[in-house]
Design an enzyme around this catalytic site. Structure first.
Site, PDB file in Angstrom:
ATOM      1  N   GLY A 274       0.773   5.505   6.245  1.00  0.00           N
ATOM      2  CA  GLY A 274       1.296   5.755   4.814  1.00  0.00           C
ATOM      3  C   GLY A 274       1.304   4.649   3.905  1.00  0.00           C
ATOM      4  CB  ALA A 275       3.526   2.738   2.599  1.00  0.00           C
ATOM      5  CG  MET A 276       3.234  -2.924   6.371  1.00  0.00           C
ATOM      6  SD  MET A 276       4.114  -2.320   7.917  1.00  0.00           S
ATOM      7  CE  MET A 276       5.164  -3.885   8.164  1.00  0.00           C
ATOM      8  CD  GLU A 277       8.114  -2.272   7.231  1.00  0.00           C
ATOM      9  OE1 GLU A 277       7.045  -0.994   6.844  1.00  0.00           O
ATOM     10  OE2 GLU A 277       8.652  -2.470   8.183  1.00  0.00           O
ATOM     11  CG  ASN A 278       2.926  -5.925   4.051  1.00  0.00           C
ATOM     12  OD1 ASN A 278       3.265  -6.236   5.152  1.00  0.00           O
ATOM     13  ND2 ASN A 278       2.131  -5.407   3.376  1.00  0.00           N
ATOM     14  CD  GLU A 309       6.739   1.777   3.565  1.00  0.00           C
ATOM     15  OE1 GLU A 309       7.371   0.717   4.147  1.00  0.00           O
ATOM     16  OE2 GLU A 309       6.674   2.975   4.248  1.00  0.00           O
ATOM     17  CG  HIS A 312      11.045  -0.516   6.248  1.00  0.00           C
ATOM     18  ND1 HIS A 312      11.776  -0.521   7.270  1.00  0.00           N
ATOM     19  CD2 HIS A 312      10.237   0.252   6.131  1.00  0.00           C
ATOM     20  CE1 HIS A 312      11.180   0.362   8.158  1.00  0.00           C
ATOM     21  NE2 HIS A 312      10.079   0.852   7.200  1.00  0.00           N
TER      22      HIS A 312
END
Ligand SMILES: [Zn+2]
Length: 854
Positions: A274-278, A309, A312
């Site tokens: 879905g998504a990534m919390e960089n 995200e 996070h």
């Protein structure tokens, strides 16, 4: 490959002697637009200290070639230092500088630095995705979350491109056809959180500012980006609006200023999750940029991910788990904060807890009943274990348990705990005990026993009401029975429901109590008139499966859709679905409930999950002898409700999509073809591009679409999405040749990118084609270990999960799965886990079919 699968023991050993002071990483991606260029140049310089001078250590790197390795000015021979997964260096000093120069590969699997060329305009786009351990595909790294360091990225890219990373860029230097972007050093972060996004992305910029308690002003530059060809569909204002509400909300609750400077959100192609919390550079799957009409459930889902995200940035990025055992310390919290934030931040998605109860929790209940289930705090021996633990337990069960913790300890104690946790552990790493210490301070309660029963044991409890009444119909006793493994303390509400003057089922009484042990009496219920419906876990405070007494179940059969409250109705729907999965309600009865009441289901998200579940009930849980009739009933129901739905409504679109999924007879397929050709119309229904593909898929799966027709649609929609859906349609045709081609494209070559692997598998595995796909069960089991060894874990997981013969619900296939498991005790544990779970689905389906037959 030696050492590719880093173990927890190795990570602990490395962390015990090393402190990393900084990384400098230079990537040269000027070759990216050339499809013939397979690699890019990566140069990493790591400054680190070692408490045991003279010791040896390894650095993780997955690269086709290592050109040079230098430790403290001393060149090492790459041929001996590099084993394909690790660069070994020995003779460490107290202070070290290590430089590794490598050729790293552009990724086609979404792991590492992914490269995508847009079929619509030929433009090339790059982005990175690393969690849990793919930074090592892009630069040399100590790939574990507890060796945090500041990162300084420099990226040389084609001159027409823009480049983003976690920090803002400090300068851009043109050099002929290229430009070099130098980024400010990041705060200390974990390797898996670093990021680079590069390409001719379309960008929308905005700004957020906030006066902090001490009077200083926090300025956060915002941006949102997507591929240029998606720009006409990009509703960045909606996304940035949710972003600002979230920033307000989390600042108020967490009282810790956003620590990462700017906040970019990139919607990127062929994204695996879905998504990534960089930190400062969140990446999302670009399917969140809607090309065609979607229902409000999709907008709610996207807003939830935006807030997940963002949470996070504190839970995960600022304070990070020491190792993947405590992945829940970020994912359970972020999952909880997604729904909590949608409601609390004042977004328009005030029904978020209904969605959570009905959909998110279904994921948790399913995962928690596999034989492979695990406690929320898991035992993660290595990276393969870690990869599989991004699951319904770590996310949705963990979030449910936090919701229960808020009911148990109070929200003030919970958020005061969060504030102290950020203050105390900023830029550090934590374990369960660190959080419990703080929550015990703020709540004044002993949380060790709570944690032991909720976080450190696996499985889901079942709560069942036991009601007795006297001759006048007054309750003499209402008890809650608990079973299912380890019994837990549950804070629950019990709702009593009766018909009102309009015939709607409404709550007439609510009791909140602690359920402990096997039987708990609801004392307050005694003397009340026996209700039409007893709903345990009303308001969805705890995590459990609920059952009904006979009279309540009869009320649901005739009136489930008449429960007025959205959350209570969603809980009832979840409960009857669990009864079906547990072989306690015949699949045809569940289908009858959906056909009777889905037409009046107001909540669009609930309606869409009813569609998916009803289709699953017919395909997998129904007696095969009734399957054909069940399928016709679903398609007839879809057509009836499609014609009845309000023109232009979300409900109309949902029913149109359900018709596409269920169409089988000539009447339904004729309408599908008519809608595509424009010769048939449903008032208010726009047959836009995504709906067209859904309709083509219906025709293709029924054998009513030619290759020329599908090619024609692709020519009209030569986009990333069009290409995926065309691939799925081709694989969904009911011919031996189509199945063989799809199978071969995935199995016999690793050229296919992740998105087309997924599309091919989805098309191949149409449940109605079980006779055609039956031939592939035996080869599947023979190939498993080779696939696991040869493919990246992301692709291997898709193949193992997607090609499992799940449509072959019979004893022979179950025996085949059991035979493989018995014959491969030493196969990779993560591979065995995937097969065990699919095998368990099959056994469950056999039980459900027996129930439906009886
Ligand atoms: Zn997350």
């Amino acid at each position: 490959m030696p050492g590719k699968n880093l173990s927890r023991d190795e990570a602990q050993q490395r962390a015990s002697v090393l402190t990393v002071d900084s990384y400098r990483v230079h990537l040269d991606v000027t070759s990216a637009p050339d499809p013939a260029a397979a690699t890019f140049r990566s140069t990493t310089t790591i400054a680190f200290r070692c408490t045991e001078p003279g010791a040896s250590v390894f650095v993780d790197l997955l690269a086709p070639a290592v050109r040079a390795v230098t430790l403290n000015g001393r060149p090492l021979d790459p041929a001996t230092a590099y084993d394909g997964a690790r660069v070994h260096v020995d003779g460490l000093a107290a202070q070290n500088v290590l430089t590794v120069e490598a050729d790293c590969a552009y990724s086609r699997t979404g792991e590492g630095l992914h490269r995508f060329t847009d079929p619509a305009d030929g433009e090339t786009y790059l982005y990175t995705h690393y969690e849990p351990a793919d930074a090592r595909r892009v630069f040399a790294t100590f790939e574990q979350p507890d060796l945090k360091a500041p990162f300084g990225f420099t990226v040389t890219a084609p001159a027409a491109w823009d480049v983003w990373s976690n920090a803002a860029h400090e300068r851009v230097t043109p050099d002929g056809t290229a430009r070099t972007w130098e980024f400010a050093p990041t705060k200390p972060i974990s390797t898996y959180l670093t990021a680079v996004v590069a390409g001719p992305y379309h960008v929308v910029r905005d700004h957020y500012s906030r006066t902090l308690d001490d009077g200083t002003v926090l300025d956060i530059p915002l941006s949102a980006m997507c591929r240029r060809s998606l720009a006409p569909h990009f509703d960045a204002d909606e996304i940035l609006g949710v972003t600002k509400l979230g920033l307000d909300f989390f600042h108020e609750r967490f009282a810790y200023p956003y620590p990462f400077g700017k906040y970019d959100q990139a919607f990127v192609p062929e994204y695996n999750i879905g998504a990534m919390e960089n930190p400062g550079c969140v990446t999302f799957r670009e399917e969140f940029v809607y090309r065609s009409k979607v229902t409000d459930a999709a907008y709610e889902g996207r807003a939830n991910v935006v807030l997940h995200e963002m949470a996070h940035m504190w839970f995960g990025d600022l304070v990070t788990m020491r190792w993947w055992d405590d992945l829940w310390l970020k994912e359970s919290f972020a999952d909880f904060m997604g729904s909590y934030g949608l409601v609390g931040a004042g977004t328009r998605y005030q029904g978020a807890w209904v969605t959570f109860a009905n959909q998110r929790k279904a994921w948790a209940y399913r995962q928690d009943q596999f034989p492979t289930t695990h406690p929320i705090t898991a035992d993660i021996r290595d990276l393969e274990d870690a990869k599989l633990n991004f699951d319904g337990i770590t996310y949705a069960k963990g979030a449910s348990v936090l919701k229960q913790l808020v009911a148990y300890a109070g929200s003030e104690a919970f958020f005061e705990g969060a504030r102290r946790y950020f203050q105390r552990h900023a830029f550090g790493n934590t374990e369960l005990a660190d959080l419990l210490d703080i929550l015990e301070e703020t709540s004044g309660r002993d949380l060790r026993s709570w944690a032991a029963s909720w976080l450190q044991t696996a499985g889901v409890n079942t709560l069942t009401p036991q009601l007795t009444a006297d001759a006048e119909g007054r309750i003499t006793e209402l008890a809650v029975l608990q079973d299912g493994g380890v019994l837990r303390p549950h804070r629950i509400a019990v709702g009593l429901y009766d018909r009102d003057a309009d015939g709607a089922l409404v709550r007439t009484a609510r009791f909140e109590l602690d359920v402990t042990g096997a039987r708990t009496v609801v004392a307050e219920a005694v003397g009340r008139t026996r209700p039409a419906l007893v709903l345990l876990n009303d308001d969805d405070l705890t995590y459990c499966k609920i059952r009904f007494d006979e009279e309540s179940l009869e009320t649901l059969r005739t009136g489930l859709g008449e429960i007025r409250d959205d959350l209570a109705r969603a809980l009832a729907w979840s409960a009857v679905w669990n009864l079906t999965r547990d072989a306690l309600m015949p699949a045809r009865d569940y289908v009858a409930l959906v056909l009777r009441f889905a037409g009046q289901e107001a909540n669009i998200g609930v309606l869409q999950s009813l569609h998916a579940q009803a289709k699953g009930a017919v395909d997998v849980y129904a007696d095969p002898a009734w399957r054909g009739e069940g399928g016709r009933l679903l398609a007839d129901g879809a057509l009836r409700e499609l014609r009845a739905a309000a023109p232009g409504s979300d409900h109309q679109l949902a029913w149109a999509r359900f018709l596409a999924q269920t169409a089988n007879g000539s009447e339904h397929l004729g309408l599908v073809r008519g809608l595509l050709a424009g010769t048939a119309r449903i008032d208010g229904l726009e047959v836009d591009q995504e709906l067209r593909w859904a309709l083509w898929l219906a025709l293709a799966a029924a054998g009513h679409a030619t290759g020329e027709e599908l090619a024609g649609e692709l020519a009209a929609d030569n986009t990333a999405s069009g290409r995926r859906q065309h691939t799925q349609c081709l694989a969904a045709r009911p011919t031996p040749e189509a199945k063989a081609a799809a199978w071969s494209a995935v199995i016999d070559s690793d050229e296919l990118p992740n998105a087309l692997v997924e599309a091919s598998i989805a098309g191949f595995a149409v449940p109605a084609h079980r006779d055609l796909t039956a031939l592939y069960a035996a080869p599947y089991f023979k190939l498993l270990e080779r696939i696991w060894a040869e493919r990246t874990i992301e692709i291997a997981m898709r193949i193992v999960g997607g090609f499992f013969p799940q449509a072959q619900v019979d004893e022979a296939t179950l025996a085949e799965a059991d035979g493989w498991l018995a014959g491969h005790p030493d196969a990779a544990p993560a591979l065995r886990r995937l097969v065990l779970e699919r095998r368990d689905d099959l056994a469950r389906a056999l039980r459900a079919q027996a129930c439906d037959r009886a």
